[in-house]
Enzyme design. Structure first.
Site, short mmCIF file in Angstrom:
data_model
loop_
_atom_site.label_atom_id
_atom_site.label_comp_id
_atom_site.label_asym_id
_atom_site.label_seq_id
_atom_site.Cartn_x
_atom_site.Cartn_y
_atom_site.Cartn_z
N ALA A 181 -20.32 11.66 4.66
CA ALA A 181 -21.53 12.40 5.04
C ALA A 181 -21.69 13.66 4.19
O ALA A 181 -22.68 14.37 4.31
CB ALA A 181 -21.47 12.78 6.52
N GLY A 182 -20.69 13.95 3.37
CA GLY A 182 -20.69 15.20 2.59
C GLY A 182 -21.55 15.10 1.35
O GLY A 182 -22.21 14.09 1.08
N TYR A 187 -6.40 26.06 -1.12
CA TYR A 187 -7.19 24.85 -1.38
C TYR A 187 -6.61 24.09 -2.57
O TYR A 187 -6.43 22.86 -2.50
CB TYR A 187 -8.65 25.26 -1.64
CG TYR A 187 -9.51 24.14 -2.17
CD1 TYR A 187 -9.78 23.02 -1.38
CD2 TYR A 187 -10.06 24.20 -3.45
CE1 TYR A 187 -10.57 21.98 -1.87
CE2 TYR A 187 -10.85 23.18 -3.94
CZ TYR A 187 -11.10 22.07 -3.14
OH TYR A 187 -11.88 21.05 -3.62
N ASN A 226 -16.95 21.40 -11.71
CA ASN A 226 -17.90 21.99 -10.77
C ASN A 226 -19.07 21.03 -10.56
O ASN A 226 -19.90 20.89 -11.45
CB ASN A 226 -18.43 23.32 -11.30
CG ASN A 226 -17.35 24.38 -11.34
OD1 ASN A 226 -16.25 24.14 -11.84
ND2 ASN A 226 -17.65 25.53 -10.80
N SER A 270 -9.32 17.60 -8.08
CA SER A 270 -10.06 18.79 -8.51
C SER A 270 -9.39 19.45 -9.70
O SER A 270 -8.16 19.45 -9.83
CB SER A 270 -10.13 19.79 -7.37
OG SER A 270 -10.74 20.99 -7.83
N ASP A 292 -12.12 11.98 12.67
CA ASP A 292 -11.30 12.83 11.81
C ASP A 292 -10.27 11.97 11.09
O ASP A 292 -9.69 11.07 11.71
CB ASP A 292 -10.62 13.88 12.69
CG ASP A 292 -10.13 15.06 11.88
OD1 ASP A 292 -9.20 14.87 11.07
OD2 ASP A 292 -10.70 16.16 12.04
N1 LIG Z 1 -18.05 20.11 -4.84
C1 LIG Z 1 -17.24 20.28 -5.87
O1 LIG Z 1 -17.60 20.95 -6.86
C2 LIG Z 1 -15.86 19.67 -5.87
C3 LIG Z 1 -15.02 19.94 -6.97
C4 LIG Z 1 -13.76 19.38 -6.99
C5 LIG Z 1 -13.34 18.55 -5.96
N2 LIG Z 1 -14.15 18.32 -4.90
C6 LIG Z 1 -13.67 17.42 -3.83
O2 LIG Z 1 -14.67 16.47 -3.53
C7 LIG Z 1 -14.55 16.06 -2.18
C8 LIG Z 1 -15.92 16.14 -1.49
O3 LIG Z 1 -16.35 17.50 -1.52
P1 LIG Z 1 -17.86 17.93 -1.24
O4 LIG Z 1 -18.21 18.96 -2.26
O5 LIG Z 1 -18.71 16.75 -1.08
O6 LIG Z 1 -17.68 18.72 0.15
P2 LIG Z 1 -18.45 18.53 1.54
O7 LIG Z 1 -17.95 19.59 2.43
O8 LIG Z 1 -19.91 18.41 1.32
O9 LIG Z 1 -17.93 17.11 2.04
C9 LIG Z 1 -16.68 16.91 2.63
C10 LIG Z 1 -16.89 16.04 3.84
O10 LIG Z 1 -15.60 15.75 4.40
C11 LIG Z 1 -15.71 15.87 5.80
N3 LIG Z 1 -14.38 16.22 6.31
C12 LIG Z 1 -13.65 17.32 6.06
N4 LIG Z 1 -12.49 17.28 6.70
C13 LIG Z 1 -12.47 16.11 7.39
C14 LIG Z 1 -11.53 15.49 8.25
N5 LIG Z 1 -10.38 16.09 8.56
N6 LIG Z 1 -11.81 14.27 8.75
C15 LIG Z 1 -12.99 13.64 8.44
N7 LIG Z 1 -13.93 14.20 7.65
C16 LIG Z 1 -13.67 15.41 7.13
C17 LIG Z 1 -16.75 16.95 6.05
O11 LIG Z 1 -17.35 16.82 7.34
C18 LIG Z 1 -17.74 16.70 4.92
O12 LIG Z 1 -18.77 15.82 5.31
C19 LIG Z 1 -13.49 16.94 -1.56
O13 LIG Z 1 -12.28 16.21 -1.52
C20 LIG Z 1 -13.36 18.10 -2.53
O14 LIG Z 1 -12.07 18.66 -2.52
C21 LIG Z 1 -15.41 18.86 -4.83
#
Ligand SMILES: NC(=O)c1ccc[n+]([C@@H]2O[C@H](COP(=O)([O-])OP(=O)(O)OC[C@H]3O[C@@H](n4cnc5c(N)ncnc54)[C@H](O)[C@@H]3O)[C@@H](O)[C@H]2O)c1
Ligand SMILES: [Zn+2]
Length: 352
Positions: free
Chosen positions: A9-10, A179, A208, A119, A55
């Site tokens: 959902a993220g 993190y 990013n 990351s 979760d």
């Molecule tokens: N956005 C960036 O620039 C970036 C960069 C490097 C790595 N990442 C990685 O990409 C992945 C997605 O990140 P995003 O930017 O979409 O963040 P986001 O917060 O939009 O999405 C993360 C999702 O994970 C869910 N979540 C978190 N903890 C949870 C749990 N314990 N159980 C079930 N669901 C859980 C949240 O509800 C959310 O929907 C992450 O692993 C993050 O570390 C993101």
């Protein structure tokens, strides 16, 4: 393929779900809908996509969601720097304990394919060359230097200014905050899982990521979202340091195709294989350039360079994503100018 997308959902996960569905796969979402990520409003999953609100730390729910699944794309995590060190147990719980539960249940269910959201933060400060000493690894910048506006890291031996370079996957890891430590531990857990179970895993070390659906400006969000939110309020983007920090901004659609490409590639890998790939556009830009690109596409106001800093931020880190292109044949499709122009007017997630 039937693919469980944790964190589906993220910001990134939901794009992966859309890309998988468009490519004829069957995505299933598992997401706890964390309030820190979503606020009050959570967009519904696309029509026809099964979605489990749970979760990743919940063994039973994870076991249930894994029924009939061929591969897992693990995106669920708490992201960003958080508010302060008090957040550490939450980060470690969601990101590392959660990954351990997921992997244990995958082992029990006999699921052997994993793509992990990694990351660039695992590298800490990027790669640098000193004119006299060649490749060097500067430590964290001192408060005295930062207060005096000396933002460029210096050679640990001769204090010369350094020239930033591109980080390759074999660079030493150096996670500098909670993190980052949890993202590195996720990779170590995944590698241990492949050895213990004969599974195959790929970690995509995202740079990013930006694009539609990016979370609004919470302490957990990225810098593109801060600038975009400021512009939406009619305020100038506030650029920290002198704006010269170099990053690689990669569009969320390209990150989604990288995931789908990696999922397909896992089938060609032998048991016990684990590989990490930098996932960036391949073209570095500065934070200042990004602020100007967004502000001009939005029609102002112009960015303000504040000289403020956040301790623990790295000065430059830019990926060399050649391996992902060469070994998996992935190619990013959205360039910086087009992507930022779109992003300047696209809605953020949860922005009321
Ligand atoms: N956005 C960036 O620039 C970036 C960069 C490097 C790595 N990442 C990685 O990409 C992945 C997605 O990140 P995003 O930017 O979409 O963040 P986001 O917060 O939009 O999405 C993360 C999702 O994970 C869910 N979540 C978190 N903890 C949870 C749990 N314990 N159980 C079930 N669901 C859980 C949240 O509800 C959310 O929907 C992450 O692993 C993050 O570390 C993101
Ligand atoms: Zn030197």
């Amino acid at each position: 393929m039937r693919v469980l997308v944790t964190g589906g959902a993220g910001f990134i996960g939901s794009q992966i779900v859309r890309t998988l569905a468009a490519d004829g796969h069957e995505p299933v979402v598992l997401d706890a809908l964390l309030p820190s990520a979503h606020g009050a409003s959570v967009p519904p999953p696309p029509p026809g996509v099964r979605s489990v609100v749970a979760d990743v730390r919940d063994r039973e729910a994870v076991a249930g969601a894994l029924t009939g699944i061929d591969a897992v794309c693990h995106q669920a995590a708490m992201v960003g720097l958080g508010k302060d060190f008090a957040d550490a147990p939450q980060y470690v719980g969601c990101n590392d304990f959660g990954t351990a539960v997921l992997l244990a249940e995958m082992a029990a269910a006999g699921i052997r394919y994993l793509v992990l959201a990694g990351s660039m933060v695992v590298y800490g400060e990027g790669r640098y060359d000193c004119p006299r000493h060649g490749g060097v690894r500067p430590g964290p910048r001192s408060v005295a230097d930062l207060d005096a506006g000396r933002f460029e890291p210096r050679c640990p031996s001769c204090r010369s200014e350094l020239v930033p370079g591109l980080v390759t996957e074999d660079a030493p890891v150096d996670p500098r905050n909670v993190y980052a430590a949890t993202k590195l531990a996720q990779e170590h857990l995944a590698a241990a899982w492949t050895r213990a179970t004969g599974g195959r895993a790929v970690a995509l070390r995202y740079h990013n990521v930006y694009g539609p659906g990016m979370p609004r400006d919470t302490p957990y969000a990225g810098v593109a979202s801060f600038f975009r939110s400021a512009l939406a309020r009619g305020e100038s983007p506030r650029v920290f340091e002198d704006g010269g920090q170099r990053r690689d901004f990669v569009h969320v659609r390209d990150v989604a195709t990288a995931n789908v490409t990696a999922l397909a590639a896992l089938r060609e890998r032998g048991p016990g294989s684990f590989d990490a790939y930098n996932t960036g556009s391949g073209v570095p830009h500065t934070i200042g350039e990004m602020a100007w690109a967004l502000a001009s596409a939005h029609g102002g106001p112009a960015p303000v360079v504040t000289g403020e800093y956040r301790l623990g931020d790295v000065r430059h880190v830019t990926a060399d994503s050649r391996r992902l292109r060469e070994e998996l044949g992935w190619k990013p499709a959205t360039d910086f100018v087009t992507g930022m122009r779109e992003f300047a007017t696209e809605p953020l997630r949860g922005a009321g």
